[in-house]
Design an enzyme around this catalytic site. Structure first.
Site, PDB file in Angstrom:
ATOM      1  CE  LYS A 157      -5.859   5.925  10.271  1.00 53.15           C
ATOM      2  NZ  LYS A 157      -4.848   5.430  10.729  1.00 53.15           N
ATOM      3  CG  ASP A 173      -6.456  -2.769  23.077  1.00 53.97           C
ATOM      4  OD1 ASP A 173      -6.471  -1.561  22.366  1.00 53.97           O
ATOM      5  OD2 ASP A 173      -7.764  -3.360  23.017  1.00 53.97           O
ATOM      6  CE1 TYR A 199      -8.333   3.903   8.636  1.00 52.81           C
ATOM      7  CE2 TYR A 199      -8.556   4.999   6.360  1.00 52.81           C
ATOM      8  CZ  TYR A 199      -7.715   4.124   7.499  1.00 52.81           C
ATOM      9  OH  TYR A 199      -6.418   4.005   7.034  1.00 52.81           O
ATOM     10  CB  CYS A 222       1.701   1.119  12.362  1.00 53.19           C
ATOM     11  SG  CYS A 222       3.051   2.113  11.997  1.00 53.19           S
TER      12      CYS A 222
HETATM   13  N1  LIG Z   1      -2.739  -0.436   4.039  1.00 50.67           N
HETATM   14  C1  LIG Z   1      -3.114   0.914   3.637  1.00 50.67           C
HETATM   15  O1  LIG Z   1      -3.344   1.260   2.234  1.00 50.67           O
HETATM   16  C2  LIG Z   1      -3.218   2.173   4.463  1.00 50.67           C
HETATM   17  C3  LIG Z   1      -3.292   3.445   4.038  1.00 50.67           C
HETATM   18  C4  LIG Z   1      -3.470   4.643   4.805  1.00 50.67           C
HETATM   19  C5  LIG Z   1      -3.506   4.506   6.639  1.00 50.67           C
HETATM   20  N2  LIG Z   1      -2.989   3.154   6.696  1.00 50.67           N
HETATM   21  C6  LIG Z   1      -2.950   3.094   8.353  1.00 50.67           C
HETATM   22  O2  LIG Z   1      -1.799   2.417   8.491  1.00 50.67           O
HETATM   23  C7  LIG Z   1      -1.920   1.788   9.725  1.00 50.67           C
HETATM   24  C8  LIG Z   1      -1.336   0.205   9.388  1.00 50.67           C
HETATM   25  O3  LIG Z   1      -2.067  -0.272   8.602  1.00 50.67           O
HETATM   26  P1  LIG Z   1      -1.616  -1.758   7.666  1.00 50.67           P
HETATM   27  O4  LIG Z   1      -2.267  -1.654   6.390  1.00 50.67           O
HETATM   28  O5  LIG Z   1      -0.286  -1.999   8.151  1.00 50.67           O
HETATM   29  O6  LIG Z   1      -2.788  -2.651   8.632  1.00 50.67           O
HETATM   30  P2  LIG Z   1      -2.699  -4.215   9.180  1.00 50.67           P
HETATM   31  O7  LIG Z   1      -4.058  -4.548   9.432  1.00 50.67           O
HETATM   32  O8  LIG Z   1      -1.866  -4.756   8.371  1.00 50.67           O
HETATM   33  O9  LIG Z   1      -1.912  -3.863  10.457  1.00 50.67           O
HETATM   34  C9  LIG Z   1      -2.511  -3.117  11.461  1.00 50.67           C
HETATM   35  C10 LIG Z   1      -2.162  -3.949  12.903  1.00 50.67           C
HETATM   36  O10 LIG Z   1      -2.598  -3.155  13.849  1.00 50.67           O
HETATM   37  C11 LIG Z   1      -3.204  -4.141  15.128  1.00 50.67           C
HETATM   38  N3  LIG Z   1      -3.889  -3.510  15.787  1.00 50.67           N
HETATM   39  C12 LIG Z   1      -5.416  -3.246  15.766  1.00 50.67           C
HETATM   40  N4  LIG Z   1      -6.027  -2.807  16.593  1.00 50.67           N
HETATM   41  C13 LIG Z   1      -5.225  -2.930  17.812  1.00 50.67           C
HETATM   42  C14 LIG Z   1      -5.127  -2.398  18.928  1.00 50.67           C
HETATM   43  N5  LIG Z   1      -6.377  -1.948  19.614  1.00 50.67           N
HETATM   44  N6  LIG Z   1      -4.002  -2.409  19.751  1.00 50.67           N
HETATM   45  C15 LIG Z   1      -2.949  -3.031  19.138  1.00 50.67           C
HETATM   46  N7  LIG Z   1      -2.766  -3.132  17.712  1.00 50.67           N
HETATM   47  C16 LIG Z   1      -3.768  -3.220  17.006  1.00 50.67           C
HETATM   48  C17 LIG Z   1      -3.462  -5.259  14.392  1.00 50.67           C
HETATM   49  O11 LIG Z   1      -3.536  -6.315  15.002  1.00 50.67           O
HETATM   50  C18 LIG Z   1      -2.392  -5.319  13.008  1.00 50.67           C
HETATM   51  O12 LIG Z   1      -1.290  -6.172  13.495  1.00 50.67           O
HETATM   52  C19 LIG Z   1      -3.295   1.908  10.140  1.00 50.67           C
HETATM   53  O13 LIG Z   1      -3.425   2.898  11.185  1.00 50.67           O
HETATM   54  C20 LIG Z   1      -4.063   2.267   8.819  1.00 50.67           C
HETATM   55  O14 LIG Z   1      -5.327   2.955   9.213  1.00 50.67           O
HETATM   56  C21 LIG Z   1      -2.947   1.980   5.940  1.00 50.67           C
END
Ligand SMILES: NC(=O)c1ccc[n+]([C@@H]2O[C@H](COP(=O)([O-])OP(=O)(O)OC[C@H]3O[C@@H](n4cnc5c(N)ncnc54)[C@H](O)[C@@H]3O)[C@@H](O)[C@H]2O)c1
Length: 253
Positions: free
Chosen positions: A163, A57, A159, A84
């Site tokens: 960010k 975590d 959020y 990520c």
């Molecule tokens: N998908 C989008 O459109 C988007 C846009 C802007 C920013 N982001 C950011 O990009 C990053 C990745 O997003 P994504 O779309 O791949 O999301 P996702 O939900 O597919 O993957 C996120 C991963 O983080 C893991 N996670 C969550 N809490 C955790 C913790 N406490 N410790 C360890 N792992 C943890 C989850 O288990 C998951 O596997 C995030 O920070 C998200 O805010 C995503």
């Protein structure tokens, strides 16, 4: 910096942007250690060659230290850390059921901001132990913000705050870590087609795609991963938050 032959830590690597980044770095010859929650690690499918998942975590100091110790015990030289891991629940400051739940706000800040900081500080310590290259560089931390850091939509208060915190750390982190030859760059993605977006229906996704200036589609996780490798290979990029959003500027809703 050279990706090939280095070790990389990627958080949130069981899904979405983290999984794509882990695969891209491994394809370029890095040994990749992905961190994710134990339930996500247990549920992960087959991994690309060169990628290993460790359960941790990101908000937990001991668990992240243990994962870094496991990388060290492998004899791998950590050079790159990519944050990520993240969560994106939505709630308004004041909604029909009353004010925003304080614990929810805390939880989002805890994972997205404190978790990123926790991994950055401990990974930097590990990277700093290795020798610098001929240019004095030891490594790189890439953090993930969001364009919500700059134009958060209705319901994105926690959020957006988390960010904005990630974006806000970038220059000062680059300054703090310069003496160790470690760069820090943040990526602020627009809308990327990952499991985080899968909860939305087809009509919402089509609407989101139409809101992007050009190309009028959601970004692909591989495009985020490609940006990570570009940043790694570009030694003069430092202390900056780079938008990857097809010129999208979020509207209020
Ligand atoms: N998908 C989008 O459109 C988007 C846009 C802007 C920013 N982001 C950011 O990009 C990053 C990745 O997003 P994504 O779309 O791949 O999301 P996702 O939900 O597919 O993957 C996120 C991963 O983080 C893991 N996670 C969550 N809490 C955790 C913790 N406490 N410790 C360890 N792992 C943890 C989850 O288990 C998951 O596997 C995030 O920070 C998200 O805010 C995503």
């Amino acid at each position: 910096m050279d990706i090939a032959g280095s070790a990389a830590l990627v958080t949130g690597a069981a899904s979405g942007l983290g999984a794509a980044t882990a695969a891209a770095l491994a394809a370029r010859g890095a040994t990749v250690y992905g961190l994710d929650l134990d339930k996500a690690v247990a549920a992960a499918g087959p991994l690309p060659e060169g990628v290993r998942l460790l359960a941790a975590d990101v908000t937990d100091e001991d668990q992240v230290r243990e994962a870094l110790a496991a990388i060290d015990a492998d004899g791998a030289e950590l050079r790159l850390a990519v944050n990520c891991a993240g969560i994106a629940p939505s709630a308004r400051i004041l909604g029909r059921k009353g004010p925003h739940d304080l614990d929810l706000f805390r939880a989002v800040l805890n994972v997205n901001l404190l978790g990123t900081f926790n991994v950055m500080r401990l990974a930097a310590e590990a990277i700093a132990r290795h020798d610098a290259d001929e240019h004095g560089q030891r490594g790189l931390v890439v953090n993930t913000a969001s364009i919500a850091a700059f134009e958060g939509q209705v319901g994105q208060i926690a959020y957006a705050a988390s960010k904005a915190g990630v974006a806000g750390m970038t220059v000062t982190a680059a300054r703090d870590l310069a003496q160790f030859g470690i760069r820090v760059v943040t990526i602020a993605p627009g809308i990327v087609d990952t499991p985080m977006m899968a909860g939305f229906g087809e009509d919402v996704r089509a609407g989101l795609a139409a809101s992007v200036t050009f190309p009028q589609r959601l970004a692909r996780p591989e495009e985020y991963a490609r940006l990570v490798t570009m940043i790694a290979e570009h030694d003069y990029l430092n202390g900056e938050t780079i938008r990857m959003d097809g010129a999208l500027r979020m509207s209020a809703r």
